[in-house]
Design a protein around this motif. Structure first.
Motif, PDB file in Angstrom:
ATOM      1  N   VAL A 261       0.865  -1.182   0.000  1.00 54.42           N
ATOM      2  CA  VAL A 261       0.000   0.000   0.000  1.00 54.42           C
ATOM      3  C   VAL A 261       0.898   1.227   0.000  1.00 54.42           C
ATOM      4  N   ILE A 262       0.549   2.211  -0.830  1.00 52.12           N
ATOM      5  CA  ILE A 262       1.298   3.467  -0.894  1.00 52.12           C
ATOM      6  C   ILE A 262       0.416   4.589  -0.369  1.00 52.12           C
ATOM      7  N   THR A 263       1.028   5.529   0.336  1.00 53.27           N
ATOM      8  CA  THR A 263       0.341   6.745   0.763  1.00 53.27           C
ATOM      9  C   THR A 263       1.227   7.929   0.405  1.00 53.27           C
ATOM     10  N   LEU A 264       0.666   8.860  -0.353  1.00 53.96           N
ATOM     11  CA  LEU A 264       1.373  10.074  -0.762  1.00 53.96           C
ATOM     12  C   LEU A 264       0.703  11.260  -0.087  1.00 53.96           C
ATOM     13  N   THR A 265       1.483  12.119   0.559  1.00 48.85           N
ATOM     14  CA  THR A 265       0.938  13.295   1.237  1.00 48.85           C
ATOM     15  C   THR A 265       1.723  14.520   0.811  1.00 48.85           C
ATOM     16  N   ARG A 266       0.997  15.594   0.554  1.00 46.09           N
ATOM     17  CA  ARG A 266       1.643  16.848   0.163  1.00 46.09           C
ATOM     18  C   ARG A 266       0.832  18.008   0.705  1.00 46.09           C
ATOM     19  N   SER A 267       1.479  18.875   1.454  1.00 42.67           N
ATOM     20  CA  SER A 267       0.861  20.124   1.887  1.00 42.67           C
ATOM     21  C   SER A 267       1.920  21.209   1.775  1.00 42.67           C
TER      22      SER A 267
ATOM     23  N   SER B 124       5.328  13.616   2.233  1.00 42.29           N
ATOM     24  CA  SER B 124       5.548  12.284   2.772  1.00 42.29           C
ATOM     25  C   SER B 124       5.214  11.231   1.726  1.00 42.29           C
ATOM     26  N   VAL B 125       5.977  10.152   1.719  1.00 43.00           N
ATOM     27  CA  VAL B 125       5.652   8.964   0.947  1.00 43.00           C
ATOM     28  C   VAL B 125       5.837   7.774   1.880  1.00 43.00           C
ATOM     29  N   ASP B 126       4.808   6.938   1.968  1.00 38.08           N
ATOM     30  CA  ASP B 126       4.821   5.797   2.877  1.00 38.08           C
ATOM     31  C   ASP B 126       4.490   4.530   2.101  1.00 38.08           C
ATOM     32  N   PHE B 127       5.216   3.470   2.395  1.00 38.38           N
ATOM     33  CA  PHE B 127       4.966   2.165   1.800  1.00 38.38           C
ATOM     34  C   PHE B 127       4.728   1.175   2.929  1.00 38.38           C
ATOM     35  N   ASN B 128       3.633   0.424   2.855  1.00 38.56           N
ATOM     36  CA  ASN B 128       3.356  -0.633   3.816  1.00 38.56           C
ATOM     37  C   ASN B 128       3.400  -1.945   3.048  1.00 38.56           C
ATOM     38  N   ILE B 129       4.457  -2.720   3.315  1.00 34.82           N
ATOM     39  CA  ILE B 129       4.681  -3.953   2.571  1.00 34.82           C
ATOM     40  C   ILE B 129       4.841  -5.095   3.558  1.00 34.82           C
ATOM     41  N   ASN B 130       3.874  -6.004   3.570  1.00 34.12           N
ATOM     42  CA  ASN B 130       3.918  -7.185   4.445  1.00 34.12           C
ATOM     43  C   ASN B 130       4.241  -6.833   5.897  1.00 34.12           C
ATOM     44  N   GLY B 131       3.594  -5.842   6.428  1.00 30.96           N
ATOM     45  CA  GLY B 131       3.781  -5.472   7.822  1.00 30.96           C
ATOM     46  C   GLY B 131       4.989  -4.599   8.112  1.00 30.96           C
TER      47      GLY B 131
ATOM     48  N   PRO C 159      -3.541   0.646  -3.314  1.00 30.32           N
ATOM     49  CA  PRO C 159      -2.667  -0.492  -3.581  1.00 30.32           C
ATOM     50  C   PRO C 159      -1.520  -0.133  -4.518  1.00 30.32           C
ATOM     51  N   PHE C 160      -0.393  -0.801  -4.323  1.00 30.75           N
ATOM     52  CA  PHE C 160       0.857  -0.477  -4.996  1.00 30.75           C
ATOM     53  C   PHE C 160       1.512  -1.769  -5.486  1.00 30.75           C
ATOM     54  N   GLN C 161       2.088  -1.714  -6.697  1.00 32.84           N
ATOM     55  CA  GLN C 161       2.796  -2.863  -7.247  1.00 32.84           C
ATOM     56  C   GLN C 161       4.016  -2.358  -8.005  1.00 32.84           C
ATOM     57  N   ALA C 162       5.185  -2.882  -7.665  1.00 33.90           N
ATOM     58  CA  ALA C 162       6.418  -2.455  -8.317  1.00 33.90           C
ATOM     59  C   ALA C 162       7.117  -3.662  -8.921  1.00 33.90           C
ATOM     60  N   GLY C 163       7.467  -3.529 -10.208  1.00 37.00           N
ATOM     61  CA  GLY C 163       8.220  -4.560 -10.902  1.00 37.00           C
ATOM     62  C   GLY C 163       9.590  -4.032 -11.257  1.00 37.00           C
TER      63      GLY C 163
END
Length: 146
Positions: free
Chosen positions: A5-11, A16-23, A81-85
């Motif tokens: 999961v990706i979360t992008l934040t801008r103010s 901020s950029v956050d990645f949640n990958i398998n805990g 949701p996020f997927q990187a190859g």
């Protein structure tokens, strides 16, 4: 292939950029002119290399501002949701309750698809290739260690 999961934040003063990958939570942020990064795994907290955090923020902030500009969104946080190859990054981020943007990033272009709108933005130079490369190396480094 990396999924999460990706979360992008801008103010105005925060990015901020956050990645949640398998805990494993990998977060890079900029507050004012200061950069920091953290890695959280099952109750423990670690610090990310400042140069890696800065690279992630600089690259992903351009994508975030593009999403804001194209969608005309009043929201400043996008998550999905996020997927990187090896040479492609794909993700869907929600900018309204039932509206999402499908984003595909390759070394040559960024493609945004939402509603009836489809647009490709071509890259000059190595910016998108660097985004993919630095993202994959950072995510691999911190997810494989845990």
């Amino acid at each position: 292939m990396i999924n999460g999961v990706i979360t992008l934040t801008r103010s105005r003063r925060f990015r901020s950029v956050d990645f949640n990958i398998n805990g494993v939570l990998i977060s890079a942020m900029m507050i004012g002119k200061s950069y920091s990064g953290l890695i959280a795994v099952k109750g423990s907290l670690g610090v990310m290399n400042i140069d890696e955090a800065k690279k992630l923020i600089v690259h992903w902030d351009k994508v975030t501002s593009l999403i804001i500009r194209v969608t005309g969104s009043n929201f400043y946080t996008f998550s999905g949701p996020f997927q990187a190859g090896e040479d492609t990054v794909k993700f869907n981020v929600y900018f309204d309750v039932f509206k999402d943007v499908k984003v595909t990033i390759t070394p040559n272009y960024v493609q945004l698809i939402f509603q009836d709108y489809r647009r490709r933005f071509r890259s000059r130079g190595e910016l998108l290739g660097e985004l993919i490369k630095s993202t994959l190396s950072t995510l691999s480094k911190y997810t494989e260690a845990h």
